[in-house]
Design a protein around this motif. Sequence first.
Motif, PDB file in Angstrom:
ATOM      1  N   UNK A   1       0.624  -1.151  -0.074  1.00 23.87           N
ATOM      2  CA  UNK A   1      -0.033   0.110   0.209  1.00 23.87           C
ATOM      3  C   UNK A   1       0.927   1.397   0.011  1.00 23.87           C
ATOM      4  N   UNK A   2       0.241   2.424  -0.380  1.00 26.66           N
ATOM      5  CA  UNK A   2       0.992   3.757  -0.221  1.00 26.66           C
ATOM      6  C   UNK A   2       0.759   4.449   0.913  1.00 26.66           C
ATOM      7  N   UNK A   3      -0.080   3.822   2.163  1.00 28.43           N
ATOM      8  CA  UNK A   3      -0.178   4.663   3.262  1.00 28.43           C
ATOM      9  C   UNK A   3      -1.438   5.580   3.471  1.00 28.43           C
ATOM     10  N   UNK A   4      -2.297   5.776   2.238  1.00 26.17           N
ATOM     11  CA  UNK A   4      -3.343   6.498   2.481  1.00 26.17           C
ATOM     12  C   UNK A   4      -4.662   5.617   2.497  1.00 26.17           C
ATOM     13  N   UNK A   5      -5.170   5.704   3.645  1.00 26.20           N
ATOM     14  CA  UNK A   5      -6.573   5.164   3.509  1.00 26.20           C
ATOM     15  C   UNK A   5      -7.663   6.021   2.885  1.00 26.20           C
ATOM     16  N   UNK A   6      -8.641   5.342   2.196  1.00 26.31           N
ATOM     17  CA  UNK A   6      -9.386   6.002   1.549  1.00 26.31           C
ATOM     18  C   UNK A   6     -10.773   5.500   1.323  1.00 26.31           C
ATOM     19  N   UNK A   7     -12.025   5.923   1.196  1.00 25.24           N
ATOM     20  CA  UNK A   7     -13.192   5.657   0.989  1.00 25.24           C
ATOM     21  C   UNK A   7     -13.583   6.285  -0.402  1.00 25.24           C
ATOM     22  N   UNK A   8     -14.530   5.502  -1.042  1.00 21.37           N
ATOM     23  CA  UNK A   8     -14.936   6.026  -2.459  1.00 21.37           C
ATOM     24  C   UNK A   8     -16.534   6.121  -2.352  1.00 21.37           C
ATOM     25  N   UNK A   9     -17.001   7.363  -2.687  1.00 22.71           N
ATOM     26  CA  UNK A   9     -18.358   7.650  -2.497  1.00 22.71           C
ATOM     27  C   UNK A   9     -19.028   7.987  -3.892  1.00 22.71           C
ATOM     28  N   UNK A  10     -20.227   7.541  -4.109  1.00 23.15           N
ATOM     29  CA  UNK A  10     -21.038   8.073  -5.246  1.00 23.15           C
ATOM     30  C   UNK A  10     -21.351   9.671  -4.985  1.00 23.15           C
ATOM     31  N   UNK A  11     -21.183  10.272  -6.132  1.00 22.90           N
ATOM     32  CA  UNK A  11     -21.547  11.643  -5.873  1.00 22.90           C
ATOM     33  C   UNK A  11     -22.757  11.904  -5.496  1.00 22.90           C
ATOM     34  N   UNK A  12     -23.041  13.065  -4.857  1.00 22.40           N
ATOM     35  CA  UNK A  12     -24.318  13.338  -4.058  1.00 22.40           C
ATOM     36  C   UNK A  12     -25.330  13.635  -5.172  1.00 22.40           C
TER      37      UNK A  12
ATOM     38  N   UNK B   1     -26.393  11.517  -7.465  1.00 23.37           N
ATOM     39  CA  UNK B   1     -26.849  10.233  -7.829  1.00 23.37           C
ATOM     40  C   UNK B   1     -26.365   9.694  -9.037  1.00 23.37           C
ATOM     41  N   UNK B   2     -25.584  10.273  -9.883  1.00 23.33           N
ATOM     42  CA  UNK B   2     -24.727   9.965 -10.916  1.00 23.33           C
ATOM     43  C   UNK B   2     -23.802   8.800 -10.506  1.00 23.33           C
ATOM     44  N   UNK B   3     -23.178   8.328 -11.705  1.00 25.84           N
ATOM     45  CA  UNK B   3     -22.241   7.003 -11.759  1.00 25.84           C
ATOM     46  C   UNK B   3     -20.632   7.748 -11.349  1.00 25.84           C
ATOM     47  N   UNK B   4     -20.635   8.955 -11.086  1.00 26.37           N
ATOM     48  CA  UNK B   4     -19.525   9.390 -10.857  1.00 26.37           C
ATOM     49  C   UNK B   4     -18.890   9.124  -9.324  1.00 26.37           C
ATOM     50  N   UNK B   5     -17.805   8.979  -9.178  1.00 20.48           N
ATOM     51  CA  UNK B   5     -17.324   8.625  -7.659  1.00 20.48           C
ATOM     52  C   UNK B   5     -16.214   9.642  -7.265  1.00 20.48           C
ATOM     53  N   UNK B   6     -16.069   9.978  -6.039  1.00 28.28           N
ATOM     54  CA  UNK B   6     -15.023  10.700  -5.507  1.00 28.28           C
ATOM     55  C   UNK B   6     -14.483  10.033  -4.366  1.00 28.28           C
ATOM     56  N   UNK B   7     -13.332  10.049  -4.254  1.00 26.15           N
ATOM     57  CA  UNK B   7     -12.558   9.620  -2.949  1.00 26.15           C
ATOM     58  C   UNK B   7     -12.230  10.726  -1.914  1.00 26.15           C
ATOM     59  N   UNK B   8     -12.360  10.119  -0.663  1.00 27.57           N
ATOM     60  CA  UNK B   8     -11.893  10.857   0.423  1.00 27.57           C
ATOM     61  C   UNK B   8     -10.554  10.193   1.054  1.00 27.57           C
ATOM     62  N   UNK B   9      -9.821  10.842   1.931  1.00 26.82           N
ATOM     63  CA  UNK B   9      -8.542  10.349   2.815  1.00 26.82           C
ATOM     64  C   UNK B   9      -9.189  10.312   3.860  1.00 26.82           C
ATOM     65  N   UNK B  10      -9.200   9.159   4.464  1.00 28.21           N
ATOM     66  CA  UNK B  10      -9.456   9.035   6.089  1.00 28.21           C
ATOM     67  C   UNK B  10      -8.471   9.188   6.837  1.00 28.21           C
ATOM     68  N   UNK B  11      -7.379   8.777   6.807  1.00 31.43           N
ATOM     69  CA  UNK B  11      -6.202   8.859   7.383  1.00 31.43           C
ATOM     70  C   UNK B  11      -5.042   8.588   6.774  1.00 31.43           C
ATOM     71  N   UNK B  12      -3.942   8.929   7.220  1.00 31.54           N
ATOM     72  CA  UNK B  12      -2.464   8.428   6.525  1.00 31.54           C
ATOM     73  C   UNK B  12      -1.578   7.984   7.296  1.00 31.54           C
ATOM     74  N   UNK B  13      -0.833   6.830   6.978  1.00 37.24           N
ATOM     75  CA  UNK B  13       0.040   6.247   7.880  1.00 37.24           C
ATOM     76  C   UNK B  13       1.176   6.824   7.714  1.00 37.24           C
ATOM     77  N   UNK B  14       2.013   7.008   9.250  1.00 37.30           N
ATOM     78  CA  UNK B  14       3.109   7.837   9.481  1.00 37.30           C
ATOM     79  C   UNK B  14       4.308   7.136   8.638  1.00 37.30           C
ATOM     80  N   UNK B  15       5.316   7.858   8.014  1.00 37.03           N
ATOM     81  CA  UNK B  15       6.436   7.535   7.394  1.00 37.03           C
ATOM     82  C   UNK B  15       5.986   6.703   6.398  1.00 37.03           C
ATOM     83  N   UNK B  16       4.873   6.905   5.646  1.00 38.44           N
ATOM     84  CA  UNK B  16       4.470   6.207   4.259  1.00 38.44           C
ATOM     85  C   UNK B  16       4.869   7.144   3.059  1.00 38.44           C
TER      86      UNK B  16
END
Length: 471
Positions: free
Chosen positions: A112-123, A125-140
């Motif tokens: 992995x690259x140390x980036x935790x993320x979730x993927x959400x459908x656009x608000x 209702x389309x099929x577009x997707x965005x990601x958000x960063x939940x947390x970042x592992x130290x020294x990654x």
Amino acid sequence: MKTRLYLMIALGVSTIFMGCSEDLDDNPTPTNDLNGFVWRGLNTYYLYKDNVPDLANNRFASGNYQAYLNSYSSPEDLFNHLKYQPQTVDRFSWITSNYIELEEQLSGTTLNNGMDFGLMRYPNGSNNVFGYVGYVLPNSDASNEGVERGMIFNSINGTELNTSNYNSLLSTATYSINLASYDDKGTPETNDDTITSNGQSITLSKSSSTENPIFKSEVFNVAGANVGYLMYNGFTRDFDSQLNDVFGEFKSQNVQNLVLDLRYNSGGSVNTAILLSSMIANKTGEVFSTEQWNSDIQSVLSTEDVTNYFTNNDGGTPLNILTLNKVYILTTKRSASASELVINCLDPYMDVVHIGTETAGKFQASVTLYDSPNFNRANANPSHLYAMQPLIFKTKNSLGVTDYSQGLTPNISLPENYGNMGVIGNETEPLLATALQLISNGNRMSFPSIKALDLIGDKTDFLPVSVGMYK
């Protein structure tokens, strides 16, 4: 130890009826041999065996076993055929061609690259997707490249994410995330929210690393009492002693309230879930959970075999136990398996204040089956690295509650605000702040119900295997 006992008992069940079928070693081909491993393992252990006619004990009483195995071109094809209602009931059993990667992942080591993320459908209702960063592992790599919690990305390598392409775009060893801004328009409703590219990008590369699931622990003073906070991101056995140390620190600071953050915790070891729950609730000797197996195995297991208890030690090492009558647990749709087990099994004994969104809805556990006479790692067939992780039992709390396939419903519905995610462990971070407000105000507060966006996937979808809850 209990898992080893189950393996031996279940093997005895299997050999009773396997002796009645034709010789399984007649001119096996490599694929045929692998398919035989798949059928034998699922016939012995699979939770939903009773619902799959091709797994019946008398399925090949009149022969044709070898012809049946030969009719499937790969072990994956046969495995998927034998899964029971994979879209709705069994969403979690899987097979791997490389159990070395599986074993590494169970110990917390992944590429992995140390980036935790979730993927959400656009608000919208389309099929577009965005990601958000939940947390970042130290020294990654992500940490070194300046990735931070709360960052939003909507494209990879310049290609806009959607429900059809996100898997391939995020599966590569190196990729660039194209950043965006999330505008909530200053309202709690999401239907008018927008995601707009901002022209910035960050290139990330994956490498092998081991994640400590204990991401953050803090102690706050709220209304004259100490409140412990723990963000815990995976039930990984190799870190159980460190988890006990965290509770030792909580105990030394006379923590009287606990906020347990499981919002990004997709599960792991049942044993670790028992230990964590035992450290929260002083219920040693009480029933933590019971297990329901397929009818063959259930018939030879005693009540004691299928019952798990709260404990006061881990292999003889005393646990640091907080005597609490209430716990605040933060969740999202990414909270699954062993996370849900903790919530469900603490509920009969204490006031569980569940804050966030509905959880994933996984109440079944799995076990790793290897291609060996007793399905254990020892004496595994050296000619391949296949292993299976089928669901083998479902969990119930001490009141018999199970089958929460739609997830566990929070007391306070509060999805994360992607326009303002806050800092993990900071008293102003929205979900933690809500828990602290409840503690400060003696739970005398009301909150508006906010609709959550649709979760499409997260970082666990891009690991070699999907671990879930396991024995």
